[in-house]
Write a protein that holds these residues in place. Structure first.
Motif, PDB file in Angstrom:
ATOM      1  N   VAL A  61       0.840  -1.197   0.000  1.00  0.00           N
ATOM      2  CA  VAL A  61       0.000   0.000   0.000  1.00  0.00           C
ATOM      3  C   VAL A  61       0.874   1.245   0.000  1.00  0.00           C
ATOM      4  CG1 VAL A  61      -1.781   1.282   1.230  1.00  0.00           C
ATOM      5  CG2 VAL A  61      -1.811  -1.231   1.257  1.00  0.00           C
ATOM      6  N   GLY A  62       0.680   2.092  -1.008  1.00  0.00           N
ATOM      7  CA  GLY A  62       1.459   3.324  -1.094  1.00  0.00           C
ATOM      8  C   GLY A  62       0.589   4.529  -1.348  1.00  0.00           C
ATOM      9  N   GLY A  63       0.972   5.671  -0.770  1.00  0.00           N
ATOM     10  CA  GLY A  63       0.185   6.886  -0.909  1.00  0.00           C
ATOM     11  C   GLY A  63       0.917   8.019  -1.591  1.00  0.00           C
ATOM     12  N   GLU A  64       2.058   7.700  -2.221  1.00  0.00           N
ATOM     13  CA  GLU A  64       2.813   8.740  -2.926  1.00  0.00           C
ATOM     14  C   GLU A  64       3.370   8.145  -4.212  1.00  0.00           C
ATOM     15  OE1 GLU A  64       5.986  12.205  -1.846  1.00  0.00           O
ATOM     16  OE2 GLU A  64       6.423  10.239  -0.989  1.00  0.00           O
ATOM     17  N   SER A  65       3.035   8.732  -5.340  1.00  0.00           N
ATOM     18  CA  SER A  65       3.515   8.219  -6.617  1.00  0.00           C
ATOM     19  C   SER A  65       5.028   8.361  -6.718  1.00  0.00           C
ATOM     20  CB  SER A  65       2.862   8.969  -7.777  1.00  0.00           C
ATOM     21  OG  SER A  65       3.397   8.539  -9.005  1.00  0.00           O
ATOM     22  N   THR A  66       5.669   7.315  -7.239  1.00  0.00           N
ATOM     23  CA  THR A  66       7.115   7.370  -7.466  1.00  0.00           C
ATOM     24  C   THR A  66       7.433   7.278  -8.954  1.00  0.00           C
ATOM     25  OG1 THR A  66       7.223   4.979  -7.041  1.00  0.00           O
ATOM     26  CG2 THR A  66       7.764   6.453  -5.210  1.00  0.00           C
ATOM     27  N   ARG A  72       6.270  15.433  -4.796  1.00  0.00           N
ATOM     28  CA  ARG A  72       6.015  14.816  -3.497  1.00  0.00           C
ATOM     29  C   ARG A  72       4.701  15.317  -2.913  1.00  0.00           C
ATOM     30  NH1 ARG A  72      10.193  13.019   0.610  1.00  0.00           N
ATOM     31  NH2 ARG A  72       8.579  11.402   0.508  1.00  0.00           N
ATOM     32  N   VAL A  73       4.092  14.485  -2.063  1.00  0.00           N
ATOM     33  CA  VAL A  73       2.951  14.926  -1.272  1.00  0.00           C
ATOM     34  C   VAL A  73       3.444  15.133   0.157  1.00  0.00           C
ATOM     35  CG1 VAL A  73       1.302  13.681  -2.694  1.00  0.00           C
ATOM     36  CG2 VAL A  73       2.229  12.581  -0.654  1.00  0.00           C
ATOM     37  N   ASP A  74       2.713  15.928   0.936  1.00  0.00           N
ATOM     38  CA  ASP A  74       3.179  16.163   2.302  1.00  0.00           C
ATOM     39  C   ASP A  74       2.799  14.976   3.197  1.00  0.00           C
ATOM     40  OD1 ASP A  74       0.526  16.532   3.371  1.00  0.00           O
ATOM     41  OD2 ASP A  74       0.575  18.627   2.749  1.00  0.00           O
ATOM     42  N   GLU A  75       3.422  14.946   4.353  1.00  0.00           N
ATOM     43  CA  GLU A  75       3.267  13.820   5.268  1.00  0.00           C
ATOM     44  C   GLU A  75       1.830  13.629   5.725  1.00  0.00           C
ATOM     45  OE1 GLU A  75       4.554  13.195   9.816  1.00  0.00           O
ATOM     46  OE2 GLU A  75       6.251  13.441   8.443  1.00  0.00           O
ATOM     47  N   GLU A  77      -0.945  14.351   4.207  1.00  0.00           N
ATOM     48  CA  GLU A  77      -1.752  13.774   3.136  1.00  0.00           C
ATOM     49  C   GLU A  77      -1.399  12.309   2.909  1.00  0.00           C
ATOM     50  OE1 GLU A  77      -4.386  13.269  -0.135  1.00  0.00           O
ATOM     51  OE2 GLU A  77      -4.346  14.524   1.673  1.00  0.00           O
ATOM     52  N   GLU A  78      -0.123  11.980   2.972  1.00  0.00           N
ATOM     53  CA  GLU A  78       0.271  10.582   2.803  1.00  0.00           C
ATOM     54  C   GLU A  78      -0.333   9.713   3.905  1.00  0.00           C
ATOM     55  OE1 GLU A  78       4.213   7.736   2.197  1.00  0.00           O
ATOM     56  OE2 GLU A  78       4.493   9.872   2.618  1.00  0.00           O
ATOM     57  N   LEU A  79      -0.301  10.186   5.132  1.00  0.00           N
ATOM     58  CA  LEU A  79      -0.903   9.454   6.241  1.00  0.00           C
ATOM     59  C   LEU A  79      -2.408   9.275   6.014  1.00  0.00           C
ATOM     60  CD1 LEU A  79       0.938  11.163   9.216  1.00  0.00           C
ATOM     61  CD2 LEU A  79       1.015   8.718   8.707  1.00  0.00           C
ATOM     62  N   ARG A  80      -3.076  10.330   5.556  1.00  0.00           N
ATOM     63  CA  ARG A  80      -4.518  10.270   5.334  1.00  0.00           C
ATOM     64  C   ARG A  80      -4.855   9.206   4.294  1.00  0.00           C
ATOM     65  NH1 ARG A  80      -8.295  11.363   1.984  1.00  0.00           N
ATOM     66  NH2 ARG A  80      -6.852  12.082   0.369  1.00  0.00           N
ATOM     67  N   ARG A  81      -4.032   9.107   3.282  1.00  0.00           N
ATOM     68  CA  ARG A  81      -4.287   8.142   2.213  1.00  0.00           C
ATOM     69  C   ARG A  81      -4.015   6.704   2.659  1.00  0.00           C
ATOM     70  NH1 ARG A  81      -1.151  10.961  -2.990  1.00  0.00           N
ATOM     71  NH2 ARG A  81      -2.345  12.918  -3.017  1.00  0.00           N
ATOM     72  N   VAL A  82      -2.933   6.508   3.372  1.00  0.00           N
ATOM     73  CA  VAL A  82      -2.402   5.160   3.582  1.00  0.00           C
ATOM     74  C   VAL A  82      -2.968   4.438   4.795  1.00  0.00           C
ATOM     75  CG1 VAL A  82      -0.271   3.924   4.186  1.00  0.00           C
ATOM     76  CG2 VAL A  82      -0.270   5.585   2.318  1.00  0.00           C
ATOM     77  N   ILE A  83      -3.011   5.103   5.940  1.00  0.00           N
ATOM     78  CA  ILE A  83      -3.260   4.399   7.199  1.00  0.00           C
ATOM     79  C   ILE A  83      -4.614   3.693   7.249  1.00  0.00           C
ATOM     80  CG2 ILE A  83      -3.342   4.591   9.712  1.00  0.00           C
ATOM     81  CD1 ILE A  83      -0.533   4.899   8.347  1.00  0.00           C
ATOM     82  N   PRO A  84      -5.710   4.318   6.821  1.00  0.00           N
ATOM     83  CA  PRO A  84      -6.985   3.579   6.871  1.00  0.00           C
ATOM     84  C   PRO A  84      -6.977   2.325   6.004  1.00  0.00           C
ATOM     85  CG  PRO A  84      -7.358   5.937   6.550  1.00  0.00           C
ATOM     86  CD  PRO A  84      -5.894   5.710   6.359  1.00  0.00           C
ATOM     87  N   VAL A  85      -6.289   2.375   4.865  1.00  0.00           N
ATOM     88  CA  VAL A  85      -6.241   1.219   3.967  1.00  0.00           C
ATOM     89  C   VAL A  85      -5.411   0.106   4.597  1.00  0.00           C
ATOM     90  CG1 VAL A  85      -5.596   0.414   1.664  1.00  0.00           C
ATOM     91  CG2 VAL A  85      -6.526   2.730   1.965  1.00  0.00           C
ATOM     92  N   VAL A  86      -4.266   0.462   5.164  1.00  0.00           N
ATOM     93  CA  VAL A  86      -3.434  -0.534   5.851  1.00  0.00           C
ATOM     94  C   VAL A  86      -4.224  -1.192   6.973  1.00  0.00           C
ATOM     95  CG1 VAL A  86      -1.405  -0.855   7.321  1.00  0.00           C
ATOM     96  CG2 VAL A  86      -1.238   0.569   5.267  1.00  0.00           C
ATOM     97  N   ARG A  87      -4.884  -0.377   7.773  1.00  0.00           N
ATOM     98  CA  ARG A  87      -5.615  -0.898   8.937  1.00  0.00           C
ATOM     99  C   ARG A  87      -6.703  -1.894   8.504  1.00  0.00           C
ATOM    100  NH1 ARG A  87      -6.966   3.602  10.881  1.00  0.00           N
ATOM    101  NH2 ARG A  87      -5.261   3.788  12.372  1.00  0.00           N
ATOM    102  N   ARG A 102       8.961   7.751   4.298  1.00  0.00           N
ATOM    103  CA  ARG A 102       8.885   8.552   5.524  1.00  0.00           C
ATOM    104  C   ARG A 102       8.767   7.654   6.761  1.00  0.00           C
ATOM    105  NH1 ARG A 102       5.395  12.293   2.240  1.00  0.00           N
ATOM    106  NH2 ARG A 102       6.523  14.283   2.139  1.00  0.00           N
ATOM    107  N   ALA A 103       9.620   7.896   7.735  1.00  0.00           N
ATOM    108  CA  ALA A 103       9.596   7.102   8.960  1.00  0.00           C
ATOM    109  C   ALA A 103       8.281   7.276   9.712  1.00  0.00           C
ATOM    110  CB  ALA A 103      10.771   7.481   9.853  1.00  0.00           C
ATOM    111  N   ALA A 104       7.737   8.481   9.725  1.00  0.00           N
ATOM    112  CA  ALA A 104       6.486   8.705  10.454  1.00  0.00           C
ATOM    113  C   ALA A 104       5.343   7.897   9.851  1.00  0.00           C
ATOM    114  CB  ALA A 104       6.137  10.194  10.454  1.00  0.00           C
ATOM    115  N   VAL A 105       5.315   7.787   8.535  1.00  0.00           N
ATOM    116  CA  VAL A 105       4.278   7.002   7.871  1.00  0.00           C
ATOM    117  C   VAL A 105       4.504   5.519   8.139  1.00  0.00           C
ATOM    118  CG1 VAL A 105       3.242   6.399   5.648  1.00  0.00           C
ATOM    119  CG2 VAL A 105       3.941   8.766   6.105  1.00  0.00           C
ATOM    120  N   ALA A 106       5.758   5.095   8.065  1.00  0.00           N
ATOM    121  CA  ALA A 106       6.073   3.687   8.353  1.00  0.00           C
ATOM    122  C   ALA A 106       5.670   3.326   9.779  1.00  0.00           C
ATOM    123  CB  ALA A 106       7.562   3.425   8.142  1.00  0.00           C
ATOM    124  N   GLU A 107       5.950   4.203  10.723  1.00  0.00           N
ATOM    125  CA  GLU A 107       5.624   3.930  12.123  1.00  0.00           C
ATOM    126  C   GLU A 107       4.120   3.770  12.317  1.00  0.00           C
ATOM    127  OE1 GLU A 107       6.865   5.623  16.503  1.00  0.00           O
ATOM    128  OE2 GLU A 107       6.617   7.076  14.873  1.00  0.00           O
TER     129      GLU A 107
END
Length: 286
Positions: A61-66, A72-75, A77-87, A102-107
């Motif tokens: 699951v990724g929230g930032e296009s590479t 880049r998107v900011d942290e 927004e990346e958290l908003r996209r990713v965390i609910p899907v992971v959960r 990003r370490a904060a997103v990984a955490e």
């Protein structure tokens, strides 16, 4: 690490006796492969579950296009996209990988149930990443990387791409281990398409055995990438759209499986799931 029938997988994840298949869930509006089709949380979760039913062993699951040139998107927004899907995917029983630099997103993703951190920078983009992964004791993908997507095409300059990618990967691997990540939790990825042209990517696919010699499970992520488009280009050098490269992706999946890759990362799962199973059957017949 544990070994099943000659294939070695990272500690902390299920073990398969064949090449695993990692399905891609892009929670972005600008993915090169699907154009934001799964940007909505509910649709992204549904897609992840569909990938599992199609044969995916893991979902990434990724929230930032590479894609090359992507901003880049900011942290937040990346958290908003990713965390609910992971959960939600983890709660549904999926083995979830989080694709982030990003370490904060990984955490947050690990707290939400992610079992693997897939960092395309190999820990180089965020100095907090390696310590975070070391403390979390989760598997970590170290990919070959020369810089952010916005200008990575300018960095695709090599004299000997295989030798240089190996040397640069060794540097990143050494840094990850020095930072406390256990060696048996590290996965290596040659970074196909990242600061590489089609000739570079093909050379790396041709020398997967040299990448395996680094001593870590190997992840091959060729899915729908430009080098496959170059191979399939018509007489006027027009590349087929990304979605028309799935058969070519499955061909690379079969090659990677035959060369002992731990996993392949793909957008369309069914064909690659079949390909790796055929490769395993051939191994068993030798």
């Amino acid at each position: 690490m544990s070994t099943l029938r000659g294939r070695t997988g990272p500690a902390g994840l299920p073990q398969w006796d064949r090449c695993a298949v990692m399905g891609v869930v892009n929670v972005t509006p600008d993915s090169f492969s699907d154009g934001g089709q799964w940007f909505d949380t509910e649709l992204a979760v549904k897609h992840g579950l569909e990938l599992m039913r199609a044969g995916a062993d893991l979902v990434d699951v990724g929230g930032e296009s590479t894609r090359p040139g992507a901003p880049r998107v900011d942290e937040v927004e990346e958290l908003r996209r990713v965390i609910p899907v992971v959960r939600e995917l983890a709660a549904a029983g999926a083995v979830v990988s989080v694709d982030t630099t990003r370490a904060a997103v990984a955490e947050r993703a690990v707290e939400a149930g992610a079992a693997l951190v897939n960092d395309v920078s190999g820990g180089r983009a965020d100095p907090a990443m390696v310590p975070l992964v070391a403390a979390a004791r989760v598997p970590f993908v170290v990919m070959h990387w020369r810089g952010q997507s916005l200008d990575m095409n300018n960095r695709a300059v090599y004299t000997d791409v295989v030798a240089e990618v190996l040397a640069e990967l060794r540097t990143s691997l050494d840094a990850a281990v020095a930072g406390g990540i256990e060696p048996d939790r590290i996965i290596v990825d040659p970074g196909l398409g990242f600061a590489k042209n089609a000739e570079h990517d093909l050379a790396l696919v041709a020398h997967l055995a040299r990448l395996r010699a680094l001593g870590h499970p190997l992840l091959v992520a060729a899915s729908r990438k430009r080098f496959l488009g170059r191979v399939l280009a018509d007489g006027e050098n027009a590349l087929p759209p990304a979605r028309e490269r799935d058969a070519a992706t499955a061909a690379v999946s079969a090659i990677a499986a035959r060369e002992g890759a731990w996993a392949v990362r793909v957008h369309e799962v069914r064909a690659s799931a079949d390909a790796v199973r055929v490769a395993r059957a051939v191994e068993g017949a030798v």
